[in-house]
Motif scaffolding. Structure first.
Motif, short mmCIF file in Angstrom:
data_model
loop_
_atom_site.label_atom_id
_atom_site.label_comp_id
_atom_site.label_asym_id
_atom_site.label_seq_id
_atom_site.Cartn_x
_atom_site.Cartn_y
_atom_site.Cartn_z
N LEU A 48 0.80 -1.08 -0.28
CA LEU A 48 -0.28 -0.12 -0.01
C LEU A 48 0.91 0.99 -0.06
O LEU A 48 0.73 2.18 -0.41
CB LEU A 48 -0.99 0.07 1.29
CG LEU A 48 -2.27 -0.79 1.22
CD1 LEU A 48 -2.53 -1.38 2.24
CD2 LEU A 48 -3.04 -0.27 0.16
N ASN A 51 2.55 1.54 -3.71
CA ASN A 51 1.65 1.95 -4.51
C ASN A 51 0.81 3.21 -4.43
O ASN A 51 0.07 3.56 -4.75
CB ASN A 51 0.52 1.05 -4.67
CG ASN A 51 1.52 -0.14 -5.06
OD1 ASN A 51 2.38 0.01 -5.64
ND2 ASN A 51 0.27 -1.45 -5.00
N ARG A 52 1.62 4.27 -3.16
CA ARG A 52 1.15 5.39 -2.57
C ARG A 52 -0.34 5.58 -2.53
O ARG A 52 -0.76 6.70 -2.84
CB ARG A 52 1.13 6.71 -3.83
CG ARG A 52 2.41 6.50 -3.99
CD ARG A 52 3.19 7.89 -5.15
NE ARG A 52 4.56 7.77 -4.93
CZ ARG A 52 5.34 8.52 -5.93
NH1 ARG A 52 4.47 9.08 -6.84
NH2 ARG A 52 6.51 8.35 -5.66
N GLN A 53 -0.87 4.26 -1.55
CA GLN A 53 -2.39 4.49 -1.62
C GLN A 53 -2.65 4.50 -0.04
O GLN A 53 -3.97 5.00 0.43
CB GLN A 53 -2.63 3.48 -1.63
CG GLN A 53 -3.80 2.93 -3.39
CD GLN A 53 -4.11 1.69 -3.93
OE1 GLN A 53 -3.72 0.63 -2.62
NE2 GLN A 53 -3.91 1.54 -4.55
N ALA A 54 -1.10 4.69 1.01
CA ALA A 54 -1.09 4.66 2.27
C ALA A 54 0.50 5.39 2.62
O ALA A 54 1.29 5.75 1.62
CB ALA A 54 -1.01 3.88 3.40
N LEU A 66 -4.63 4.80 5.65
CA LEU A 66 -4.58 4.87 4.64
C LEU A 66 -4.97 6.37 3.86
O LEU A 66 -5.20 7.26 4.53
CB LEU A 66 -5.83 4.28 4.25
CG LEU A 66 -5.53 3.12 4.60
CD1 LEU A 66 -7.41 2.20 4.17
CD2 LEU A 66 -5.06 2.17 3.89
N LYS A 67 -4.77 6.93 2.46
CA LYS A 67 -4.98 8.18 2.06
C LYS A 67 -6.91 8.28 1.55
O LYS A 67 -6.81 9.70 1.26
CB LYS A 67 -4.03 9.01 0.86
CG LYS A 67 -3.22 8.10 0.59
CD LYS A 67 -1.91 9.02 -0.19
CE LYS A 67 -0.43 9.26 -0.08
NZ LYS A 67 0.43 9.61 -1.13
N ARG A 68 -7.11 7.66 1.41
CA ARG A 68 -8.49 7.09 1.22
C ARG A 68 -9.25 7.37 2.73
O ARG A 68 -9.23 6.50 3.62
CB ARG A 68 -8.66 6.67 0.44
CG ARG A 68 -9.13 5.64 0.59
CD ARG A 68 -9.14 4.73 -0.36
NE ARG A 68 -9.23 2.96 -0.53
CZ ARG A 68 -10.02 2.41 0.21
NH1 ARG A 68 -11.69 2.86 0.20
NH2 ARG A 68 -9.49 0.79 -0.10
#
Length: 74
Positions: A48, A51-54, A66-68
């Motif tokens: 994560l 993949n720059r999701q976190a 998490l970024k979302r």
């Protein structure tokens, strides 16, 4: 007598203090709002972040955010 690493790690605590019978480290996960979610394994946490999701929230003990925004299941 030779002992496999898996048998050695059963019942031991990881760096987060959580016991895990299969020897895998659990990483605490937080939403972008700061709500604590279910922990994931270290490999998923690394993926994560890669993949720059976190983002890494704390290094010791290792935790991610998490970024979302996520709503936890009730």
């Amino acid at each position: 007598m030779k002992v496999s690493p898996r048998q050695n790690s059963i019942g031991q605590q990881n760096s987060n203090g959580q016991k895990n019978g299969n020897g895998r480290q659990k990483v605490p996960v937080f939403s972008s709002d700061g709500i604590e979610l279910a922990p994931c394994n270290a490999a998923r946490a690394r993926r994560l972040v890669k993949n720059r999701q976190a983002t890494v929230r704390t290094v010791s003990p290792f935790s991610i955010a998490l970024k979302r925004s996520v709503t936890p299941d009730a």
